[in-house]
Design an enzyme around this catalytic site. Structure first.
Site, PDB file in Angstrom:
ATOM      1  N   CYS A 112     -15.663  -4.344 -18.013  1.00 48.47           N
ATOM      2  CA  CYS A 112     -16.813  -3.520 -17.387  1.00 48.47           C
ATOM      3  C   CYS A 112     -17.952  -3.561 -18.499  1.00 48.47           C
ATOM      4  O   CYS A 112     -19.265  -3.499 -18.321  1.00 48.47           O
ATOM      5  CB  CYS A 112     -16.570  -2.133 -16.946  1.00 48.47           C
ATOM      6  SG  CYS A 112     -15.459  -1.956 -15.392  1.00 48.47           S
ATOM      7  N   CYS A 143     -15.364   3.349   2.670  1.00 43.52           N
ATOM      8  CA  CYS A 143     -16.635   3.316   1.893  1.00 43.52           C
ATOM      9  C   CYS A 143     -16.546   2.180   1.051  1.00 43.52           C
ATOM     10  O   CYS A 143     -15.552   2.131   0.374  1.00 43.52           O
ATOM     11  CB  CYS A 143     -16.995   4.599   1.111  1.00 43.52           C
ATOM     12  SG  CYS A 143     -18.386   4.391   0.005  1.00 43.52           S
ATOM     13  N   ASP A 165       0.757  -1.153   0.051  1.00 42.68           N
ATOM     14  CA  ASP A 165       0.030   0.166  -0.024  1.00 42.68           C
ATOM     15  C   ASP A 165       0.895   1.280  -0.090  1.00 42.68           C
ATOM     16  O   ASP A 165       0.594   2.146  -0.672  1.00 42.68           O
ATOM     17  CB  ASP A 165      -0.988  -0.112   1.165  1.00 42.68           C
ATOM     18  CG  ASP A 165      -2.068   1.220   1.144  1.00 42.68           C
ATOM     19  OD1 ASP A 165      -2.453   1.495   0.022  1.00 42.68           O
ATOM     20  OD2 ASP A 165      -2.113   1.773   2.395  1.00 42.68           O
TER      21      ASP A 165
HETATM   22  C1  B12 Z   1      -4.002   6.923  -2.740  1.00 43.81           C
HETATM   23  C2  B12 Z   1      -5.149   5.740  -2.632  1.00 43.81           C
HETATM   24  C3  B12 Z   1      -6.406   5.711  -2.182  1.00 43.81           C
HETATM   25  C4  B12 Z   1      -6.927   7.319  -2.694  1.00 43.81           C
HETATM   26  C5  B12 Z   1      -7.288   7.529  -3.975  1.00 43.81           C
HETATM   27  C6  B12 Z   1      -8.085   6.290  -4.750  1.00 43.81           C
HETATM   28  C7  B12 Z   1      -7.869   6.165  -6.181  1.00 43.81           C
HETATM   29  N1  B12 Z   1      -8.721   5.642  -6.848  1.00 43.81           N
HETATM   30  O1  B12 Z   1      -6.921   6.616  -6.781  1.00 43.81           O
HETATM   31  C8  B12 Z   1      -8.205   7.160  -1.780  1.00 43.81           C
HETATM   32  C9  B12 Z   1      -8.327   7.544  -0.232  1.00 43.81           C
HETATM   33  C10 B12 Z   1      -9.716   7.674  -2.122  1.00 43.81           C
HETATM   34  C11 B12 Z   1      -8.639   5.408  -1.833  1.00 43.81           C
HETATM   35  C12 B12 Z   1      -9.600   4.557  -1.446  1.00 43.81           C
HETATM   36  C13 B12 Z   1      -9.779   3.487  -1.499  1.00 43.81           C
HETATM   37  N2  B12 Z   1      -8.771   2.552  -1.493  1.00 43.81           N
HETATM   38 CO1  B12 Z   1      -7.035   3.057  -1.828  1.00 43.81          CO
HETATM   39  N3  B12 Z   1      -5.174   3.303  -2.366  1.00 43.81           N
HETATM   40  C14 B12 Z   1      -4.478   4.404  -2.762  1.00 43.81           C
HETATM   41  C15 B12 Z   1      -2.946   3.962  -2.993  1.00 43.81           C
HETATM   42  C16 B12 Z   1      -2.260   4.198  -2.004  1.00 43.81           C
HETATM   43  C17 B12 Z   1      -2.581   4.746  -4.257  1.00 43.81           C
HETATM   44  C18 B12 Z   1      -3.628   4.571  -5.399  1.00 43.81           C
HETATM   45  C19 B12 Z   1      -3.250   5.841  -6.734  1.00 43.81           C
HETATM   46  O2  B12 Z   1      -2.026   5.495  -7.100  1.00 43.81           O
HETATM   47  N4  B12 Z   1      -4.037   6.496  -7.115  1.00 43.81           N
HETATM   48  C20 B12 Z   1      -3.876   7.336  -8.298  1.00 43.81           C
HETATM   49  C21 B12 Z   1      -4.717   6.783  -9.373  1.00 43.81           C
HETATM   50  C22 B12 Z   1      -4.616   7.732 -10.626  1.00 43.81           C
HETATM   51  O3  B12 Z   1      -4.048   5.437  -9.820  1.00 43.81           O
HETATM   52  P1  B12 Z   1      -4.845   4.110  -9.603  1.00 43.81           P
HETATM   53  O4  B12 Z   1      -5.819   4.097  -8.525  1.00 43.81           O
HETATM   54  O5  B12 Z   1      -3.923   2.931  -9.876  1.00 43.81           O
HETATM   55  O6  B12 Z   1      -5.881   4.336 -11.059  1.00 43.81           O
HETATM   56  C23 B12 Z   1      -5.605   3.735 -12.314  1.00 43.81           C
HETATM   57  C24 B12 Z   1      -6.669   3.451 -13.092  1.00 43.81           C
HETATM   58  O7  B12 Z   1      -7.779   4.668 -12.893  1.00 43.81           O
HETATM   59  C25 B12 Z   1      -6.023   3.636 -14.525  1.00 43.81           C
HETATM   60  N5  B12 Z   1      -6.957   4.174 -15.455  1.00 43.81           N
HETATM   61  C26 B12 Z   1      -7.049   5.635 -15.907  1.00 43.81           C
HETATM   62  N6  B12 Z   1      -7.690   5.710 -17.035  1.00 43.81           N
HETATM   63  C27 B12 Z   1      -8.020   4.494 -17.555  1.00 43.81           C
HETATM   64  C28 B12 Z   1      -8.903   4.059 -18.356  1.00 43.81           C
HETATM   65  C29 B12 Z   1      -8.979   2.752 -18.903  1.00 43.81           C
HETATM   66  C30 B12 Z   1      -9.705   2.097 -20.024  1.00 43.81           C
HETATM   67  C31 B12 Z   1      -8.394   1.658 -17.696  1.00 43.81           C
HETATM   68  C32 B12 Z   1      -8.602   0.437 -18.012  1.00 43.81           C
HETATM   69  C33 B12 Z   1      -7.592   2.231 -16.750  1.00 43.81           C
HETATM   70  C34 B12 Z   1      -7.476   3.532 -16.623  1.00 43.81           C
HETATM   71  O8  B12 Z   1      -4.980   4.358 -14.299  1.00 43.81           O
HETATM   72  C35 B12 Z   1      -4.598   4.819 -13.004  1.00 43.81           C
HETATM   73  C36 B12 Z   1      -3.375   4.892 -12.784  1.00 43.81           C
HETATM   74  O9  B12 Z   1      -2.526   3.410 -12.366  1.00 43.81           O
HETATM   75  C37 B12 Z   1      -3.105   2.405  -3.236  1.00 43.81           C
HETATM   76  C38 B12 Z   1      -1.914   1.656  -3.108  1.00 43.81           C
HETATM   77  C39 B12 Z   1      -0.824   1.893  -4.073  1.00 43.81           C
HETATM   78  N7  B12 Z   1       0.320   2.112  -3.742  1.00 43.81           N
HETATM   79  O10 B12 Z   1      -1.319   1.834  -5.332  1.00 43.81           O
HETATM   80  C40 B12 Z   1      -4.362   2.275  -2.406  1.00 43.81           C
HETATM   81  C41 B12 Z   1      -5.379   0.998  -2.879  1.00 43.81           C
HETATM   82  C42 B12 Z   1      -5.545   1.228  -4.497  1.00 43.81           C
HETATM   83  N8  B12 Z   1      -6.193   1.289  -2.150  1.00 43.81           N
HETATM   84  C43 B12 Z   1      -7.065   0.316  -1.855  1.00 43.81           C
HETATM   85  C44 B12 Z   1      -8.376   0.220  -1.098  1.00 43.81           C
HETATM   86  C45 B12 Z   1      -8.904  -1.138  -0.587  1.00 43.81           C
HETATM   87  C46 B12 Z   1      -9.305   1.235  -1.259  1.00 43.81           C
HETATM   88  C47 B12 Z   1     -10.888   1.331  -0.657  1.00 43.81           C
HETATM   89  C48 B12 Z   1     -11.708   0.197  -1.185  1.00 43.81           C
HETATM   90  C49 B12 Z   1     -10.968   1.413   0.740  1.00 43.81           C
HETATM   91  C50 B12 Z   1     -12.178   1.802   1.307  1.00 43.81           C
HETATM   92  N9  B12 Z   1     -12.821   0.596   1.348  1.00 43.81           N
HETATM   93  O11 B12 Z   1     -12.687   2.684   1.623  1.00 43.81           O
HETATM   94  C51 B12 Z   1     -11.248   2.628  -1.330  1.00 43.81           C
HETATM   95  C52 B12 Z   1     -11.625   2.538  -2.677  1.00 43.81           C
HETATM   96  C53 B12 Z   1     -12.105   3.774  -3.525  1.00 43.81           C
HETATM   97  C54 B12 Z   1     -11.836   3.612  -5.037  1.00 43.81           C
HETATM   98  N10 B12 Z   1     -12.709   3.472  -5.859  1.00 43.81           N
HETATM   99  O12 B12 Z   1     -10.653   3.668  -5.439  1.00 43.81           O
HETATM  100  C55 B12 Z   1      -6.477  -0.930  -2.409  1.00 43.81           C
HETATM  101  C56 B12 Z   1      -7.385  -1.460  -3.620  1.00 43.81           C
HETATM  102  C57 B12 Z   1      -7.337  -2.862  -4.035  1.00 43.81           C
HETATM  103  C58 B12 Z   1      -8.045  -3.330  -5.195  1.00 43.81           C
HETATM  104  N11 B12 Z   1      -8.601  -4.473  -5.318  1.00 43.81           N
HETATM  105  O13 B12 Z   1      -8.071  -2.402  -6.271  1.00 43.81           O
HETATM  106  C59 B12 Z   1      -5.014  -0.553  -2.953  1.00 43.81           C
HETATM  107  C60 B12 Z   1      -4.258  -1.043  -4.017  1.00 43.81           C
HETATM  108  C61 B12 Z   1      -4.092  -0.665  -1.282  1.00 43.81           C
HETATM  109  C62 B12 Z   1      -3.642  -2.037  -1.301  1.00 43.81           C
HETATM  110  N12 B12 Z   1      -2.359  -2.395  -1.243  1.00 43.81           N
HETATM  111  O14 B12 Z   1      -4.474  -3.066  -1.267  1.00 43.81           O
HETATM  112  N13 B12 Z   1      -7.197   5.052  -2.036  1.00 43.81           N
HETATM  113  S1  SF4 Z   2     -19.932  -1.709 -11.173  1.00 44.68           S
HETATM  114 FE1  SF4 Z   2     -18.285  -0.384 -12.026  1.00 44.68          FE
HETATM  115  S2  SF4 Z   2     -16.446  -1.580 -12.073  1.00 44.68           S
HETATM  116 FE2  SF4 Z   2     -17.925  -3.190 -11.807  1.00 44.68          FE
HETATM  117  S3  SF4 Z   2     -18.402  -3.638 -13.750  1.00 44.68           S
HETATM  118 FE3  SF4 Z   2     -19.755  -2.334 -13.501  1.00 44.68          FE
HETATM  119  S4  SF4 Z   2     -18.812  -0.403 -14.512  1.00 44.68           S
HETATM  120 FE4  SF4 Z   2     -17.155  -1.925 -14.075  1.00 44.68          FE
HETATM  121  S1  SF4 Z   3     -17.393   7.633  -2.183  1.00 45.11           S
HETATM  122 FE1  SF4 Z   3     -17.578   5.562  -1.859  1.00 45.11          FE
HETATM  123  S2  SF4 Z   3     -18.690   4.841  -3.548  1.00 45.11           S
HETATM  124 FE2  SF4 Z   3     -17.719   6.988  -4.242  1.00 45.11          FE
HETATM  125  S3  SF4 Z   3     -15.745   6.542  -5.095  1.00 45.11           S
HETATM  126 FE3  SF4 Z   3     -15.328   6.763  -2.685  1.00 45.11          FE
HETATM  127  S4  SF4 Z   3     -15.460   4.439  -2.209  1.00 45.11           S
HETATM  128 FE4  SF4 Z   3     -16.289   4.672  -4.117  1.00 45.11          FE
END
Ligand code: B12
Ligand code: SF4
Ligand code: SF4
Length: 380
Positions: A192, A245, A136
């Protein structure tokens, strides 16, 4: 150069308790540009560490983390423990915790296991294996690398989803200079299709587009990462979530494939970490907070932030039985708690609360709290 058999590594990772493991080359994540655009848009909110230049450099080039990095071993560990009845979880008199936090802190569980796996690799390969373990907290795009390692696809909710397991799993990794005889093939980019359930179900409308999350609106960010005052416009949308959440995961159709975790430590000891009565949370002091939540990931946010979140949930509940507890919190040591308690009191009592709030407006030592009170009283 030593080439290690991937099959042996995978078998050892499963013996150590991980559910799935994949190996990919230590090359930059293919979504690096998407991440940079995310930072430019300010979607990382106040998570300054996400935008630090030295951390961006690591995401760009894994050799900054481990010189001559060759491989990334990525593990997945399922965490969902129980199917708790929905009416209990949604009961507005209770605060709700995200499922990932119901049991022990996953960092404490996964990090030593990954270190044990790295030590085993070192012994078995009989070379000095340079490595770095992350769960993480590393400056790597875990989900994107995990997709490359075949562990699932990225959903529109941005979560990594396994087509046979859903998304309730954690990720962790070892970055190493060791090479393997085989590497996993990437999973599909996304599966999706035309579904948009997560996007429309998000209570705070936190997805500006599919696959992109604006953390500034996300309840997970607001309740866990955000230190200060929560935007009053978002508070009514937060319902009874007091830590994290799960909405965008719960509604996902792939979740029907999730199976209960085999990890006993991820099962909640009591309802305290699942959906405790709000009145209990509002009454926590530092000692009772530590006794209840010291073992779990919740410990990180400390008592004041959890009580701040519970004040919002109590305001949303709207029941007068919360007024005595909230009134006590109006003079709490923590300014955030006082400000959010005032909001909750006003939400429940409406204009009947005016005299009480005016009294505090003249006495509270904190500028921010006085601003909050003035706004509630319609004076700003
Ligand atoms: C910062 C962070 C958060 C932030 C921002 C989340 C976010 N979506 O960016 C906050 C605090 C909101 C958060 C929330 C949660 N998190 Co968090 N978080 C992180 C952390 C530390 C970094 C994520 C990151 O780099 N974000 C920046 C975005 C830009 O990158 P990304 O998330 O990888 O998104 C990628 C895609 O969107 C993709 N993308 C963009 N455009 C497109 C288009 C297409 C077509 C496709 C296919 C992909 C794509 O590119 C992005 C870059 O890689 C990671 C751990 C890590 N080091 O990676 C854990 C991590 C992502 N979190 C995790 C968890 C469990 C959660 C929560 C479920 C916790 C909860 N229940 O409250 C929520 C889920 C919210 C959500 N919908 O993401 C897990 C996810 C496991 C999984 N199965 O995915 C991780 C991996 C931690 C872990 N080691 O397990 N988190
Ligand atoms: S709920 Fe969201 S992540 Fe899950 S299949 Fe539908 S679009 Fe994809
Ligand atoms: S508020 Fe809840 S439902 Fe909305 S992106 Fe964050 S974790 Fe997902």
């Amino acid at each position: 150069m030593t080439v290690f058999p991937a099959e042996r590594l995978q078998a050892r990772a499963v013996e150590l308790g991980f559910n799935r493991v994949g190996i990919t080359r230590a090359t930059p994540a293919p979504t690096l540009d998407a991440y940079l655009r995310w930072i430019d848009a300010g979607y990382h909110a106040e998570m300054g560490y996400m935008a630090r230049p030295d951390r961006i450099a690591r995401r760009r080039d894994l050799n900054v983390i481990v010189p001559r990095a060759q491989s990334m071993i990525i593990v997945a560990l399922d965490y969902h423990a129980l199917n708790i009845p929905d009416d209990l979880l949604r009961d507005p008199a209770r605060g709700r915790f995200a499922a990932y936090a119901w049991g022990v802190d996953y960092h404490a569980l996964m990090t030593p296991r990954l270190e044990a796996l790295a030590a085993w690799l070192h012994d078995e390969s009989r070379v000095d294996v340079a490595h770095r373990v992350y769960v993480d907290t590393g400056a790597v795009l875990e989900r994107s690398h995990a997709q490359q390692a075949g562990l699932g696809f990225i959903g529109k909710n941005t979560l990594l989803i396994h087509p046979q397991r859903g998304s309730y799993f954690f990720l962790g990794e070892i970055i190493t200079d060791l090479t393997f005889d085989t590497y996993d093939s990437p999973a599909r980019d996304s599966m999706c299709g035309r579904c948009t359930r997560c996007l429309s179900a998000c209570p705070t409308d936190a997805f500006p587009r599919p696959y992109v999350l604006d953390a500034r609106r996300c309840i997970s960010y607001l309740t866990i990462e955000h230190k200060g005052r929560i935007d009053p416009a978002l508070r009514p949308l937060m319902g009874n979530w007091i830590y994290g959440c799960d909405v965008c995961q719960d509604v996902c159709p792939w979740q029907r494939f999730s199976v209960p975790t085999r990890e006993p430590d991820f099962y909640p000891r009591t309802l305290d970490t699942v959906a405790p009565p709000l009145l209990d949370v509002l009454a926590l002091d530092d000692a009772t907070f530590k006794a209840r939540y010291g073992h779990s990931a919740i410990a990180r946010i400390k008592r004041a932030r959890l009580v701040r979140n519970a004040c919002i949930a109590a305001g949303n509940w709207g029941d007068e039985s919360a007024i005595p507890a909230l009134t006590r919190l109006l003079t709490d040591d923590d300014a955030q708690v006082r400000g959010h308690a005032a909001w909750a009191v006003y939400n429940i009592m409406g204009t009947d609360a005016r005299a009480r709030l005016r009294h505090l407006r003249d006495r509270d030592p904190d500028d921010g709290v006085r601003d909050e009170l003035r706004a509630l009283l319609g004076e700003s």
